[in-house]
Design an enzyme around this catalytic site. Structure first.
Site, short mmCIF file in Angstrom:
data_model
loop_
_atom_site.label_atom_id
_atom_site.label_comp_id
_atom_site.label_asym_id
_atom_site.label_seq_id
_atom_site.Cartn_x
_atom_site.Cartn_y
_atom_site.Cartn_z
N THR A 319 0.57 -1.18 -0.44
CA THR A 319 0.01 -0.10 -0.25
C THR A 319 0.86 1.00 0.26
O THR A 319 1.76 1.07 0.85
CB THR A 319 -1.04 0.08 1.19
N HIS A 371 2.50 -11.80 13.71
CA HIS A 371 3.67 -12.21 14.69
C HIS A 371 3.46 -13.78 15.18
O HIS A 371 4.64 -14.58 16.09
CB HIS A 371 3.95 -11.70 16.00
#
Length: 400
Positions: A319, A371
């Site tokens: 993006t 994560h």
């Protein structure tokens, strides 16, 4: 013959749609294949074309209503001619006023123009009701004295006890579009299900800028499209994904899915909201192919022509908030993808190079990652690999 206008079969995973815009109204003539109505889903905009020439005789379901596949939303009468209106034409007020002015003497017409008055608003005292110069002057005097009465009346009003607030305090409630509602749902889903963390770095884009300046004319002649920054970032991201495959993976329940292909989503901002069309097998595309594909997808997105295939899948996303002047931000994951790269604005900043302070075109990079799947070490090294490729673009040609 009457033909039912039905909601077409909706894309997979889409259960309903909203009637966005009817392009014709009941009684309008219709040509075969002409788009009658736009249907908005939470992913794409669908067009419903006419199946024959004729007349749209009925609009059963108006804009804003929710519909499902197979619902009848209108009726088309094949081969019929538009019905002539039986309502008599209304006389235009401006035309009547002009005609009244034309019927007056030259002196009266001149005075009407000077006083910005219309003959139709004044009662004439002359022969046959015609206006005299005195009639016009009297009307002008009345017009001048009328506004003066209002302030005088206002002075007599008692002063309000509460302080007045200047300016408009209006509110407007507008239903959220389906795509905006879907975006909101996806963003909340990402924050609720993924362990998102963002790491940052900065990149010196002088080398890329020099290449673009040197080859931009030849590139545009050869490929028919301008050489932008995005192709460099896509290629750099792909090389980094090959080194760190976990960043190109996704989680499916208790399993990790490692993708052996590189379908890169490129975020595009439209009036309807942010969409992420996919560059399929981006690792097999040349710089020219990447630039042309991004340009084509951008046009389709802004014209509401994206298909489900354009938006489905994707193993990694990029993006670019820099096109709006963003200096730094933390992008949100596009589930089920495990990472997204955020590009930002390019700004000239002083940095140290070989012990000297120089001015370079710098960009901050942000990598948001899940994560649960990607360790901090991998995320940092992945972003560093992109930085190294961009600061030395020869690496992209040599696969280093």
């Amino acid at each position: 013959m009457s033909i039912e206008i039905k909601v077409p079969i909706l894309p997979e995973s889409v259960s309903s749609a909203t009637v966005a815009t009817w392009h014709l109204k009941a009684g309008d003539a219709v040509k075969r294949e002409q788009n009658l109505v736009d249907l908005e889903t939470d992913k794409v905009m669908l067009e419903v074309p006419a199946t024959a020439d004729g007349v749209l005789t009925e609009v059963r379901i108006g804009a804003g209503a929710t519909v499902k596949a197979g619902d009848i939303i209108g009726i088309l009468e094949e081969g019929a001619a538009p019905a002539a209106s039986s309502t008599p034409a209304k006389t235009d007020g401006a035309a009547k006023s002009a005609a009244a002015d034309e019927g007056q003497s030259p002196a009266v017409r001149k005075l009407l123009a000077e006083m910005n008055l219309s003959a139709g608003t004044i009662t004439g005292s002359g022969k046959g009701g015609r206006l005299t110069v005195e009639d016009v002057k009297a009307a002008a005097d009345r017009q001048k004295s009328a506004p003066a009465a209002a302030p005088a009346a206002a002075k007599a009003e008692p002063a309000p006890a509460a302080r007045r607030i200047s300016g408009s305090r209006e509110e407007q409630r507008v239903a959220m579009t389906r795509i905006r509602a879907r975006i909101a749902e996806r963003l909340v889903e990402a924050q609720a299900t993924a362990a998102m963390l963002t790491t940052f770095n900065e990149v010196d884009l002088k080398a890329v800028g020099d290449l673009r300046s040197k080859y931009k004319e030849g590139f545009e002649k050869a490929h028919g499209v301008k050489l932008g920054y995005m192709s460099f970032f896509v290629r750099a991201a792909i090389e980094a994904l090959k080194k760190y495959p976990a960043v190109n993976a996704s989680i499916d329940g208790t399993e990790v899915v490692y993708h052996g292909y590189y379908d890169v989503g490129v975020a595009v901002s439209t009036e309807r909201g942010l969409v992420v069309p996919i560059l399929r097998d981006a690792d097999a595309l040349s710089f020219g192919d990447i630039e042309k594909s991004i340009a084509d997808l951008g046009v389709k997105a802004r014209n509401n022509k994206l298909t489900m295939d354009d938006l489905t899948g994707g193993t990694f996303s990029i993006t670019n908030g820099g096109v709006f002047g963003s200096m730094m931000s933390t992008p949100i994951l596009n589930p089920p993808q495990a990472a997204i790269l955020g590009m930002h604005g390019i700004f000239d900043r002083p940095i140290a190079v070989n012990g000297e302070v120089v001015i370079r075109p710098m960009m901050y990079l942000a990598l948001t990652y899940d994560h649960r799947l990607i360790d901090g070490r991998e995320a940092v090294l992945f972003l560093r690999a992109i930085k190294e490729s961009l600061e030395d673009p020869a690496r992209l040609l040599l696969n280093l």
